[in-house]
Design an enzyme around this catalytic site. Sequence first.
Site: not given
Ligand SMILES: Cc1ncc(COP(=O)(O)O)c(C=O)c1O
Length: 435
Positions: A291-294, A331, A362, A391
Amino acid sequence: MHFYGTTGVNKKGHLEIGGADAVDLAETFGTPLYVYDVALIRERAQGFKQAFEEQNVKAQVAYASKAFSAVAMVQLAEEEGLSLDVVSGGELFTALTAGFPREKIHFHGNNKSREELEMAIDSGIGCIVVDNFYEIELLKSISMEKQPNEMNVLLRVTPGIEAHTHDYILTGQEDSKFGFDLQNGQAEKALMEVLDSPYFNVQGLHCHIGSQIFETTGFLLAAQKIVEKLAEWKNKFGFEAQVLNLGGGFGIRYTKEDEPIPPSQYVSEIIKEVKSLNEQYSLAMPEIWIEPGRSLVGDAGITLYKTGSSKDVPGIRRYLAVDGGMSDNIRPALYQAKYEAVLANKPLAKADDTVSIAGKCCESGDMLIWDLPLPNPEDEDILAVFCTGAYGYSMANNYNRLPRPAVVFVENGTAALVVKRETYDDLLRLDLPLK
Ligand SMILES: Cc1ncc(COP(=O)(O)O)c(C=O)c1O
């Protein structure tokens, strides 16, 4: 200066992204502005997917949409053949509105409400990642009422490993608000409950060990702990997991201090470890989900700001303020995140000055970058902050009643507005007068 993806310097000497001039983008769409390099998002997505395909391993690469959720982003994830991780009714609604294939949506969260779970079940999403006993009871009660088809679930477990950048910590019982503890018997109890119920099809286990991780060790250790437990559960309950989801958290380069490894390396080492563990315990190879996000969208995003006031504190520092701040990127204030930036109108000019970039909110803590080398700034320069794609917009807020920025996608020289800038009217949309 580090160039990400398609960023470069064009003939005018301006910063370019996705073939578009960053100064023109700022003029056309206004500032602050989030700009995404679509080609780089596609490249990252393909990097993860191909690494699985090359080794012939069944997999799902799910984009963690909390990193940046918007209809166009979800549609881009679909174009790239990704699955989608959502963590709230709002993210789910965005995915459904974007027409994302429901069977590829996974629903996370440590406190999903009855309404959110009903929405997930009614819309027939692919799987629910069950986080706690309260949720198991809620799901049973919804199922009794609605009698839907058996629902696919993963159990979220905490394997006792916490990873951060280059450190990983082995903890006996992990102190986390998420998931069932693997060591203290909670995970086993949860498994027994869902196996005993007619409403669940337990596909497997899920864990997420941390964020901005630059090594594979934490993932491999987590896989070890989980597969050991799965071997135990096969003997005890005859349960075999079809899916092992190892979450996200793959690190990216924000500044020169960060040295990420390529997606293919994470994936190939994870596959090797899971294969060898499954052989060792005579278990069938599960599908591997991540599950990559970043690492899909982070370095594809740039925020453009217009510079404004500046203040010299003699002998100490010079503050340079921009027209955004913690309202569009919280962030740095939230966890001292670091960024690099250049002036988009003269990215190659000699950086002979050092300034600290302040936001306009502020709050003294509203600082975006401390001690940034920059050429001597002039009025209304365009500051480009790199690597803000994850994010950033998704955590944007209306503090001080600042409207949230617009978002544009650029690819092959074409810029498309994908999220409009908020207006003052938008800010008042939900307000009601006293009488
Ligand atoms: C359950 C789960 N999966 C995937 C992610 C994505 O993480 P990242 O953006 O660091 O890849 C997160 C981030 O908080 C998460 O909590």
